[in-house]
Design a protein around this motif. Structure first.
Motif, PDB file in Angstrom:
ATOM      1  N   LEU A   1     121.913  -4.804  47.344  1.00 49.12           N
ATOM      2  CA  LEU A   1     122.949  -3.902  47.837  1.00 49.12           C
ATOM      3  C   LEU A   1     123.121  -2.776  46.827  1.00 49.12           C
ATOM      4  CD1 LEU A   1     125.204  -3.160  49.834  1.00 49.12           C
ATOM      5  CD2 LEU A   1     126.730  -4.667  48.553  1.00 49.12           C
ATOM      6  N   ARG A   2     122.849  -1.545  47.251  1.00 42.81           N
ATOM      7  CA  ARG A   2     122.897  -0.401  46.353  1.00 42.81           C
ATOM      8  C   ARG A   2     123.968   0.612  46.718  1.00 42.81           C
ATOM      9  NH1 ARG A   2     121.032  -2.760  42.183  1.00 42.81           N
ATOM     10  NH2 ARG A   2     118.779  -3.145  42.137  1.00 42.81           N
ATOM     11  N   ALA A   3     124.548   0.523  47.925  1.00 47.35           N
ATOM     12  CA  ALA A   3     125.556   1.498  48.308  1.00 47.35           C
ATOM     13  C   ALA A   3     126.489   0.927  49.362  1.00 47.35           C
ATOM     14  CB  ALA A   3     124.902   2.774  48.816  1.00 47.35           C
ATOM     15  N   LEU A   4     127.737   1.386  49.319  1.00 40.40           N
ATOM     16  CA  LEU A   4     128.738   1.044  50.322  1.00 40.40           C
ATOM     17  C   LEU A   4     129.364   2.343  50.807  1.00 40.40           C
ATOM     18  CD1 LEU A   4     130.382  -1.274  51.725  1.00 40.40           C
ATOM     19  CD2 LEU A   4     132.066  -0.982  49.896  1.00 40.40           C
ATOM     20  N   VAL A   5     129.548   2.454  52.123  1.00 33.41           N
ATOM     21  CA  VAL A   5     130.102   3.662  52.726  1.00 33.41           C
ATOM     22  C   VAL A   5     131.368   3.301  53.488  1.00 33.41           C
ATOM     23  CG1 VAL A   5     129.649   5.641  54.227  1.00 33.41           C
ATOM     24  CG2 VAL A   5     127.749   4.527  53.026  1.00 33.41           C
ATOM     25  N   ASP A   6     132.432   4.073  53.272  1.00 34.87           N
ATOM     26  CA  ASP A   6     133.655   3.885  54.049  1.00 34.87           C
ATOM     27  C   ASP A   6     134.500   5.150  53.950  1.00 34.87           C
ATOM     28  OD1 ASP A   6     135.073   1.422  55.478  1.00 34.87           O
ATOM     29  OD2 ASP A   6     136.631   2.625  54.518  1.00 34.87           O
ATOM     30  N   ILE A   7     135.229   5.464  55.010  1.00 36.65           N
ATOM     31  CA  ILE A   7     136.055   6.664  54.990  1.00 36.65           C
ATOM     32  C   ILE A   7     137.291   6.480  54.113  1.00 36.65           C
ATOM     33  CG2 ILE A   7     135.262   7.474  57.237  1.00 36.65           C
ATOM     34  CD1 ILE A   7     137.854   6.365  58.431  1.00 36.65           C
ATOM     35  N   ASP A   8     137.671   5.230  53.831  1.00 32.66           N
ATOM     36  CA  ASP A   8     138.791   4.945  52.939  1.00 32.66           C
ATOM     37  C   ASP A   8     138.268   4.941  51.508  1.00 32.66           C
ATOM     38  OD1 ASP A   8     140.825   3.792  51.391  1.00 32.66           O
ATOM     39  OD2 ASP A   8     141.525   2.534  53.037  1.00 32.66           O
ATOM     40  N   ALA A   9     138.474   6.056  50.803  1.00 37.71           N
ATOM     41  CA  ALA A   9     137.887   6.211  49.481  1.00 37.71           C
ATOM     42  C   ALA A   9     138.411   5.186  48.478  1.00 37.71           C
ATOM     43  CB  ALA A   9     138.139   7.633  48.963  1.00 37.71           C
ATOM     44  N   GLU A  10     139.702   4.907  48.518  1.00 45.81           N
ATOM     45  CA  GLU A  10     140.276   3.973  47.547  1.00 45.81           C
ATOM     46  C   GLU A  10     139.740   2.561  47.769  1.00 45.81           C
ATOM     47  OE1 GLU A  10     144.681   2.386  46.003  1.00 45.81           O
ATOM     48  OE2 GLU A  10     144.524   3.966  47.525  1.00 45.81           O
TER      49      GLU A  10
ATOM     50  N   ASN B   1     116.538   6.740  47.825  1.00 49.17           N
ATOM     51  CA  ASN B   1     116.388   5.403  47.250  1.00 49.17           C
ATOM     52  C   ASN B   1     116.906   4.306  48.178  1.00 49.17           C
ATOM     53  OD1 ASN B   1     115.254   6.190  44.719  1.00 49.17           O
ATOM     54  ND2 ASN B   1     117.282   6.905  44.077  1.00 49.17           N
ATOM     55  N   ILE B   2     117.609   4.704  49.236  1.00 52.98           N
ATOM     56  CA  ILE B   2     118.112   3.723  50.200  1.00 52.98           C
ATOM     57  C   ILE B   2     117.047   3.476  51.261  1.00 52.98           C
ATOM     58  CG2 ILE B   2     119.858   3.250  51.964  1.00 52.98           C
ATOM     59  CD1 ILE B   2     120.920   3.087  49.125  1.00 52.98           C
ATOM     60  N   ASP B   3     116.643   2.224  51.396  1.00 57.76           N
ATOM     61  CA  ASP B   3     115.592   1.858  52.354  1.00 57.76           C
ATOM     62  C   ASP B   3     116.147   1.360  53.684  1.00 57.76           C
ATOM     63  OD1 ASP B   3     113.324   2.136  50.429  1.00 57.76           O
ATOM     64  OD2 ASP B   3     114.381   0.479  49.428  1.00 57.76           O
ATOM     65  N   ALA B   4     117.295   0.691  53.645  1.00 51.64           N
ATOM     66  CA  ALA B   4     117.833   0.065  54.856  1.00 51.64           C
ATOM     67  C   ALA B   4     119.338   0.267  54.925  1.00 51.64           C
ATOM     68  CB  ALA B   4     117.511  -1.434  54.876  1.00 51.64           C
ATOM     69  N   VAL B   5     119.832   0.358  56.150  1.00 51.75           N
ATOM     70  CA  VAL B   5     121.252   0.590  56.382  1.00 51.75           C
ATOM     71  C   VAL B   5     121.793  -0.485  57.326  1.00 51.75           C
ATOM     72  CG1 VAL B   5     122.976   2.175  57.323  1.00 51.75           C
ATOM     73  CG2 VAL B   5     121.002   3.078  56.051  1.00 51.75           C
ATOM     74  N   HIS B   6     122.888  -1.114  56.936  1.00 51.43           N
ATOM     75  CA  HIS B   6     123.603  -2.052  57.794  1.00 51.43           C
ATOM     76  C   HIS B   6     124.828  -1.329  58.356  1.00 51.43           C
ATOM     77  CE1 HIS B   6     121.968  -6.118  56.193  1.00 51.43           C
ATOM     78  NE2 HIS B   6     121.107  -5.147  55.921  1.00 51.43           N
TER      79      HIS B   6
ATOM     80  N   ARG C   1     133.322  -3.702  42.708  1.00 50.61           N
ATOM     81  CA  ARG C   1     133.222  -5.172  42.747  1.00 50.61           C
ATOM     82  C   ARG C   1     131.794  -5.609  42.969  1.00 50.61           C
ATOM     83  NH1 ARG C   1     136.114  -8.664  47.590  1.00 50.61           N
ATOM     84  NH2 ARG C   1     134.866 -10.555  47.394  1.00 50.61           N
ATOM     85  N   TYR C   2     131.064  -4.898  43.832  1.00 51.68           N
ATOM     86  CA  TYR C   2     129.684  -5.276  44.150  1.00 51.68           C
ATOM     87  C   TYR C   2     128.671  -4.683  43.181  1.00 51.68           C
ATOM     88  CZ  TYR C   2     131.872  -6.376  48.663  1.00 51.68           C
ATOM     89  OH  TYR C   2     132.682  -6.869  49.656  1.00 51.68           O
ATOM     90  N   GLY C   3     129.110  -3.763  42.329  1.00 54.18           N
ATOM     91  CA  GLY C   3     128.190  -3.129  41.393  1.00 54.18           C
ATOM     92  C   GLY C   3     127.227  -2.173  42.070  1.00 54.18           C
ATOM     93  N   CYS C   4     127.730  -1.430  43.067  1.00 52.69           N
ATOM     94  CA  CYS C   4     126.867  -0.499  43.788  1.00 52.69           C
ATOM     95  C   CYS C   4     127.537   0.874  43.874  1.00 52.69           C
ATOM     96  CB  CYS C   4     126.532  -1.018  45.187  1.00 52.69           C
ATOM     97  SG  CYS C   4     127.952  -1.093  46.318  1.00 52.69           S
TER      98      CYS C   4
ATOM     99  N   ARG D   1     110.987  -4.210  46.481  1.00 53.23           N
ATOM    100  CA  ARG D   1     112.405  -4.465  46.659  1.00 53.23           C
ATOM    101  C   ARG D   1     112.988  -3.416  47.590  1.00 53.23           C
ATOM    102  NH1 ARG D   1     116.285  -3.548  41.695  1.00 53.23           N
ATOM    103  NH2 ARG D   1     115.773  -1.421  42.310  1.00 53.23           N
ATOM    104  N   LEU D   2     113.846  -3.847  48.487  1.00 53.38           N
ATOM    105  CA  LEU D   2     114.475  -2.936  49.430  1.00 53.38           C
ATOM    106  C   LEU D   2     115.915  -2.709  49.021  1.00 53.38           C
ATOM    107  CD1 LEU D   2     113.070  -4.541  52.701  1.00 53.38           C
ATOM    108  CD2 LEU D   2     112.408  -2.334  51.749  1.00 53.38           C
ATOM    109  N   ASN D   3     116.283  -1.438  48.901  1.00 53.09           N
ATOM    110  CA  ASN D   3     117.648  -1.073  48.552  1.00 53.09           C
ATOM    111  C   ASN D   3     118.457  -0.857  49.826  1.00 53.09           C
ATOM    112  OD1 ASN D   3     117.186  -1.090  45.741  1.00 53.09           O
ATOM    113  ND2 ASN D   3     116.273   0.951  45.871  1.00 53.09           N
ATOM    114  N   VAL D   4     119.624  -1.491  49.899  1.00 53.49           N
ATOM    115  CA  VAL D   4     120.402  -1.546  51.132  1.00 53.49           C
ATOM    116  C   VAL D   4     121.743  -0.851  50.955  1.00 53.49           C
ATOM    117  CG1 VAL D   4     121.429  -3.088  52.847  1.00 53.49           C
ATOM    118  CG2 VAL D   4     119.308  -3.757  51.678  1.00 53.49           C
ATOM    119  N   ALA D   5     122.163  -0.155  52.008  1.00 46.85           N
ATOM    120  CA  ALA D   5     123.508   0.409  52.080  1.00 46.85           C
ATOM    121  C   ALA D   5     124.241  -0.234  53.253  1.00 46.85           C
ATOM    122  CB  ALA D   5     123.457   1.922  52.267  1.00 46.85           C
ATOM    123  N   ILE D   6     125.500  -0.560  53.063  1.00 44.70           N
ATOM    124  CA  ILE D   6     126.355  -1.059  54.136  1.00 44.70           C
ATOM    125  C   ILE D   6     127.338   0.043  54.489  1.00 44.70           C
ATOM    126  CG2 ILE D   6     128.147  -2.716  54.787  1.00 44.70           C
ATOM    127  CD1 ILE D   6     126.814  -4.769  53.024  1.00 44.70           C
TER     128      ILE D   6
END
Length: 340
Positions: free
Chosen positions: A30-39, A64-69, A47-50, A3-8
């Motif tokens: 989907l294991r992680a989401l990154v954004d400069i807007d913390a809220e 643990n993150i294998d791929a980045v979008h 919402r995504y459970g990541c 299984r590949l763990n993905v971050a957007i």
């Protein structure tokens, strides 16, 4: 590679297409989401459970993150692609790959020594109508190419450009209409015709003059590798987001894409060859459903490196070169040759 763990990275409008595509791609999560807007980012991550990261450098240190979008503003693509490749991640990036061919060259150097796969999102190539056009041209269904025309008429007002402050500026968007919306149409035209040798075009700002420093309208003539010519027109000054209109003229007939339906026209006979379906999730209808297919193809290549990346860095560089040539041609009012 069970299984590949993905971050957007980037929680703007386009990230929803990636979320929906990942939900329909086996063997990824989907294991992680990154954004400069913390809220905003934290709310979406719940919402995504990541997991949520505000700093993408911190996310890249997560083993643990294998791929980045990469779904961030254009001026961040180059640095994030290079950093993610250096961290050993698989990388799938939205267009454009960079703001210039010089940035593409930097990414090429980084990708050459990286372990991960780099895939670029020119998702319209995966539309059923696009695939059917390629089959028709390869099979000689309409004979030798004589010409091509494409028209893209969408709607973008000041409310689209003001939030975030990065759109509508050469330093951060790299242009506007051409490099953002119309690059997909230019990519399809050169892909269908087998490459572009030179272009002459004009860009201008009309309704958005004074709102953006970049263009809202463009037209160009493209000379294809086989000697035929294509005519291209695009604008974001229309009142609505209309479906792409494209026609390919061959010696024995025409292919016409209208209202997301592809027709073969021979004399008075019209045959429906393919039809595009609306996308799933939060995506807008005029984006098409290609993200899911593009992302699934990317992960198929990640799992089997002997399979070519369907849209490679070199493919993206071709579209980038056409965009840059039109900008340059508009400045000097001359034909611009593209390196082959």
């Amino acid at each position: 590679m069970d299984r590949l763990n993905v971050a957007i990275t980037g929680a703007g409008a386009i990230h929803g297409c990636h979320v929906a595509a990942l939900q329909h791609t086996s063997g990824v999560a989907l294991r992680a989401l990154v954004d400069i807007d913390a809220e905003k980012g934290a709310a979406l991550a719940r919402r995504y459970g990541c997991r949520f990261y505000q700093d993408y450098h911190e996310m890249l240190m997560d083993m643990n993150i294998d791929a980045v979008h990469i779904c961030t503003p254009h001026h961040l693509h180059r640095e994030m692609i290079i950093a993610a490749l250096a961290a050993g991640k698989q990388v799938f990036s939205e267009k454009p790959v960079g703001l210039s061919l010089a940035e593409v060259a930097q990414i090429r150097e980084a990708a050459a020594g990286a372990e991960g796969v780099l895939g670029l999102c020119f998702q319209n190539r995966y539309n059923p109508t696009s695939q059917a056009i390629r089959v028709q041209l390869a099979d000689g269904g309409i004979g030798q190419l004589r010409g091509m025309k494409a028209s893209l008429t969408w709607s973008r007002g000041g409310d689209y450009y003001r939030p975030g402050g990065w759109r509508g500026r050469f330093a951060t968007e790299g242009g506007s209409l051409l490099i953002n919306q119309a690059i997909h149409t230019l990519d399809l035209m050169q892909w269908f015709a087998g490459g572009v040798t030179r272009v002459k075009g004009v860009v201008d700002s009309t309704l958005l003059s004074g709102v953006i420093e970049t263009e809202d309208s463009a037209m160009a003539t493209l000379e294809f590798s086989g000697g035929a010519y294509g005519v291209f027109h695009a604008t974001t000054c229309y009142s609505a987001d209309a479906a792409l209109s494209l026609e390919i003229d061959g010696e024995r007939g025409r292919l016409r894409l209208e209202e997301n339906q592809l027709w073969r026209i021979t004399g008075n006979a019209r045959t429906l060859l393919a039809q595009d379906t609306p996308p799933e999730g939060d995506a807008r209808n005029y984006w098409g459903d290609g993200h899911r297919r593009a992302i699934q193809q990317f992960y198929a290549t990640v799992r089997d490196p002997t399979r070519p990346v369907h849209v490679s860095l070199e493919d993206a560089a071709c579209a980038q070169a056409i965009v840059e040539a039109i900008y340059r041609s508009s400045q000097i009012r001359q034909w611009i040759s593209l390196a082959q």
